[in-house]
Design a protein around this motif. Structure first.
Motif, PDB file in Angstrom:
ATOM      1  N   PHE A  14       0.832  -1.204   0.000  1.00 19.56           N
ATOM      2  CA  PHE A  14       0.000   0.000   0.000  1.00 19.56           C
ATOM      3  C   PHE A  14       0.868   1.257   0.000  1.00 19.56           C
ATOM      4  CE2 PHE A  14      -2.592   3.244   2.177  1.00 19.56           C
ATOM      5  CZ  PHE A  14      -3.709   3.227   1.345  1.00 19.56           C
ATOM      6  N   LEU A  15       1.947   1.249   0.793  1.00 19.37           N
ATOM      7  CA  LEU A  15       2.829   2.413   0.874  1.00 19.37           C
ATOM      8  C   LEU A  15       3.524   2.671  -0.453  1.00 19.37           C
ATOM      9  CD1 LEU A  15       4.330   4.626   2.388  1.00 19.37           C
ATOM     10  CD2 LEU A  15       5.914   2.903   3.238  1.00 19.37           C
ATOM     11  N   LEU A  16       4.050   1.621  -1.075  1.00 16.90           N
ATOM     12  CA  LEU A  16       4.738   1.793  -2.359  1.00 16.90           C
ATOM     13  C   LEU A  16       3.796   2.295  -3.434  1.00 16.90           C
ATOM     14  CD1 LEU A  16       7.028  -1.371  -2.374  1.00 16.90           C
ATOM     15  CD2 LEU A  16       7.715   1.007  -2.034  1.00 16.90           C
ATOM     16  N   GLN A  17       2.566   1.798  -3.432  1.00 17.40           N
ATOM     17  CA  GLN A  17       1.583   2.259  -4.413  1.00 17.40           C
ATOM     18  C   GLN A  17       1.262   3.739  -4.194  1.00 17.40           C
ATOM     19  OE1 GLN A  17       0.350   0.611  -7.007  1.00 17.40           O
ATOM     20  NE2 GLN A  17      -0.862   2.405  -7.632  1.00 17.40           N
ATOM     21  N   ALA A  18       1.158   4.147  -2.916  1.00 20.66           N
ATOM     22  CA  ALA A  18       0.875   5.547  -2.616  1.00 20.66           C
ATOM     23  C   ALA A  18       2.021   6.449  -3.072  1.00 20.66           C
ATOM     24  CB  ALA A  18       0.630   5.719  -1.115  1.00 20.66           C
ATOM     25  N   LEU A  19       3.261   6.011  -2.865  1.00 24.78           N
ATOM     26  CA  LEU A  19       4.410   6.812  -3.273  1.00 24.78           C
ATOM     27  C   LEU A  19       4.457   6.966  -4.786  1.00 24.78           C
ATOM     28  CD1 LEU A  19       7.254   5.534  -0.897  1.00 24.78           C
ATOM     29  CD2 LEU A  19       5.923   7.638  -0.736  1.00 24.78           C
ATOM     30  N   GLN A  20       4.099   5.921  -5.517  1.00 30.14           N
ATOM     31  CA  GLN A  20       4.056   6.012  -6.976  1.00 30.14           C
ATOM     32  C   GLN A  20       3.029   7.028  -7.450  1.00 30.14           C
ATOM     33  OE1 GLN A  20       3.375   2.052  -8.449  1.00 30.14           O
ATOM     34  NE2 GLN A  20       5.381   1.280  -7.786  1.00 30.14           N
ATOM     35  N   GLU A  21       2.010   7.254  -6.627  1.00 28.36           N
ATOM     36  CA  GLU A  21       0.966   8.226  -6.961  1.00 28.36           C
ATOM     37  C   GLU A  21       1.265   9.596  -6.350  1.00 28.36           C
ATOM     38  OE1 GLU A  21      -2.736   6.579  -5.742  1.00 28.36           O
ATOM     39  OE2 GLU A  21      -2.538   4.782  -7.000  1.00 28.36           O
ATOM     40  N   GLY A  22       2.446   9.739  -5.756  1.00 27.00           N
ATOM     41  CA  GLY A  22       2.844  11.027  -5.194  1.00 27.00           C
ATOM     42  C   GLY A  22       2.233  11.341  -3.848  1.00 27.00           C
ATOM     43  N   LEU A  23       1.894  10.307  -3.085  1.00 28.56           N
ATOM     44  CA  LEU A  23       1.248  10.513  -1.790  1.00 28.56           C
ATOM     45  C   LEU A  23       2.024   9.827  -0.681  1.00 28.56           C
ATOM     46  CD1 LEU A  23      -2.445   9.730  -2.847  1.00 28.56           C
ATOM     47  CD2 LEU A  23      -1.428  11.995  -2.541  1.00 28.56           C
ATOM     48  N   ARG A  24       1.994  10.421   0.511  1.00 33.71           N
ATOM     49  CA  ARG A  24       2.502   9.786   1.731  1.00 33.71           C
ATOM     50  C   ARG A  24       1.318   9.444   2.614  1.00 33.71           C
ATOM     51  NH1 ARG A  24       7.882  13.129   3.666  1.00 33.71           N
ATOM     52  NH2 ARG A  24       8.289  11.191   4.808  1.00 33.71           N
ATOM     53  N   LEU A  25       1.435   8.377   3.395  1.00 34.61           N
ATOM     54  CA  LEU A  25       0.296   7.894   4.165  1.00 34.61           C
ATOM     55  C   LEU A  25      -0.187   8.912   5.196  1.00 34.61           C
ATOM     56  CD1 LEU A  25       1.141   4.126   4.787  1.00 34.61           C
ATOM     57  CD2 LEU A  25      -0.082   5.210   2.892  1.00 34.61           C
ATOM     58  N   ASP A  26       0.726   9.757   5.690  1.00 34.72           N
ATOM     59  CA  ASP A  26       0.318  10.753   6.683  1.00 34.72           C
ATOM     60  C   ASP A  26      -0.042  12.097   6.058  1.00 34.72           C
ATOM     61  OD1 ASP A  26       2.812  11.567   5.916  1.00 34.72           O
ATOM     62  OD2 ASP A  26       3.769  11.283   7.873  1.00 34.72           O
ATOM     63  N   GLY A  27      -0.062  12.163   4.722  1.00 32.50           N
ATOM     64  CA  GLY A  27      -0.490  13.378   4.042  1.00 32.50           C
ATOM     65  C   GLY A  27       0.563  14.443   3.887  1.00 32.50           C
ATOM     66  N   ARG A  28       1.794  14.182   4.296  1.00 33.17           N
ATOM     67  CA  ARG A  28       2.851  15.185   4.191  1.00 33.17           C
ATOM     68  C   ARG A  28       3.359  15.308   2.760  1.00 33.17           C
ATOM     69  NH1 ARG A  28       7.725  13.555   7.368  1.00 33.17           N
ATOM     70  NH2 ARG A  28       6.876  11.443   7.300  1.00 33.17           N
ATOM     71  N   ALA A  29       3.934  16.476   2.462  1.00 31.18           N
ATOM     72  CA  ALA A  29       4.666  16.628   1.211  1.00 31.18           C
ATOM     73  C   ALA A  29       5.970  15.837   1.327  1.00 31.18           C
ATOM     74  CB  ALA A  29       4.956  18.100   0.938  1.00 31.18           C
ATOM     75  N   PHE A  30       6.587  15.546   0.195  1.00 32.46           N
ATOM     76  CA  PHE A  30       7.810  14.746   0.200  1.00 32.46           C
ATOM     77  C   PHE A  30       8.961  15.447   0.916  1.00 32.46           C
ATOM     78  CE2 PHE A  30       7.078  11.705  -3.624  1.00 32.46           C
ATOM     79  CZ  PHE A  30       5.918  11.241  -2.997  1.00 32.46           C
ATOM     80  N   ASP A  31       8.929  16.787   0.987  1.00 35.03           N
ATOM     81  CA  ASP A  31      10.002  17.549   1.625  1.00 35.03           C
ATOM     82  C   ASP A  31       9.541  18.202   2.927  1.00 35.03           C
ATOM     83  OD1 ASP A  31       8.283  19.405   0.563  1.00 35.03           O
ATOM     84  OD2 ASP A  31       9.849  20.654  -0.338  1.00 35.03           O
TER      85      ASP A  31
END
Length: 298
Positions: A14-31
């Motif tokens: 689930f986490l890897l799929q979310a990252l591929q879609e540009g999302l983090r599980l806690d809703g934070r930006a990547f930076d």
């Protein structure tokens, strides 16, 4: 709440799929960092840092001892880390884990080896008496990125610490109690902090600042930048065998430089706030100053 030793297969997918879609599980930006909070204790030299669900407590102590034979004019500075089962189930008492070794080494590189603390100022009597300063790092909860939280807490606690004042007369060393003389701060040269990134994907093309516990277990590598607000680099430590493009590291370095300034401002603000709280006349002084600066009504 302590984490399990490993995230489940469903969590990983689930986490890897979310990252591929540009999302983090806690809703934070990547930076973006998780919520960061710093609390300084009532006693000098205690700092409690919460980074998301990660929590680190640091306590500073000092005692008079003899110097190392090859360091006759330098005091002693040591950092000790403790990771207990309370923080995570895979930490065991009296058993050093890879996580603890990594944490200790990065704190050593960032703070002690960079010369942040002026150890020469800890010398009382050359060759016979010096201050030995010890930073005890206690990990209370582990939810990822222990290094950044522990480094921030250690630097804040060291800057917050006060050691007893001393005097030497006729070769006799006198150590004053707080009631006799106000304790004095440590000799501090610069304030280094750590900023950690995690790399994801087959070639590490996805970069996340401040990876949490789940993200750390899925990262193909990581990189920690240790530097101060002036841009002076203490170390750059990359872990993991996957290669990372030089341009990616340069982008990470630029982000780290910005985050270091924010961390530095946070510590400065908390120390100033603590100083005002301890100054019993501080509130009255502020009110009088504000009253004097007020422009009279026309």
């Amino acid at each position: 709440m302590p984490r399990e030793a490993e995230p489940s297969a469903n969590e990983k997918q689930f986490l890897l799929q979310a990252l591929q879609e540009g999302l983090r599980l806690d809703g934070r930006a990547f930076d973006e960092y998780r919520k960061l909070d710093l609390t300084l204790g009532d006693e000098y030299g205690t700092a409690d840092v919460s980074l998301g669900q990660t929590r680190v407590l640091v306590n500073i102590s000092a005692e008079v001892t003899v110097p190392f034979p090859d360091r006759q004019f330098d005091g002693i500075f040591q950092i000790s880390t403790e990771l207990s089962p309370m923080a995570s189930p895979h930490f065991e008492p009296n058993r050093t884990t890879e996580t603890e070794i990594l944490l200790s080494r990065l704190l050593e590189k960032t703070i002690r080896r960079s010369g942040a603390l002026d150890t020469e100022s800890l010398c009382l009597v050359a060759g016979s008496k010096v201050w030995s300063v010890r930073a005890d790092v206690h990990v209370l909860a582990h939810d990822g990125n222990l290094v950044d939280a522990a480094c921030l807490a250690t630097v804040a606690a060291l800057r917050h610490f006060r050691k007893p004042d001393t005097a030497i007369e006729s070769g006799e060393l006198t150590i004053f109690t707080p009631a006799e003389r106000e304790p004095v701060p440590l000799g501090w040269l610069h304030s280094p902090y750590c900023v950690t990134f995690g790399f994801f994907g087959d070639e590490g093309e996805t970069v996340l600042l401040d990876p949490d516990w789940r993200e750390e277990h899925l990262a193909v590598g990581s990189c920690t930048f240790g530097l101060n607000k002036h841009g002076e680099v203490c170390h750059v430590t990359k872990l993991g065998g996957e290669p990372v493009e030089a341009t990616t590291l340069l982008k990470c370095a630029a982000i780290a430089g910005q985050k270091i300034k924010e961390l530095s401002d946070l510590v400065d603000a908390k120390l100033a706030e603590d100083g005002r709280r301890r100054d019993k006349g501080g509130l009255i002084s502020e009110l009088l100053s504000a009253e004097n600066e007020r422009v009279p009504d026309a």
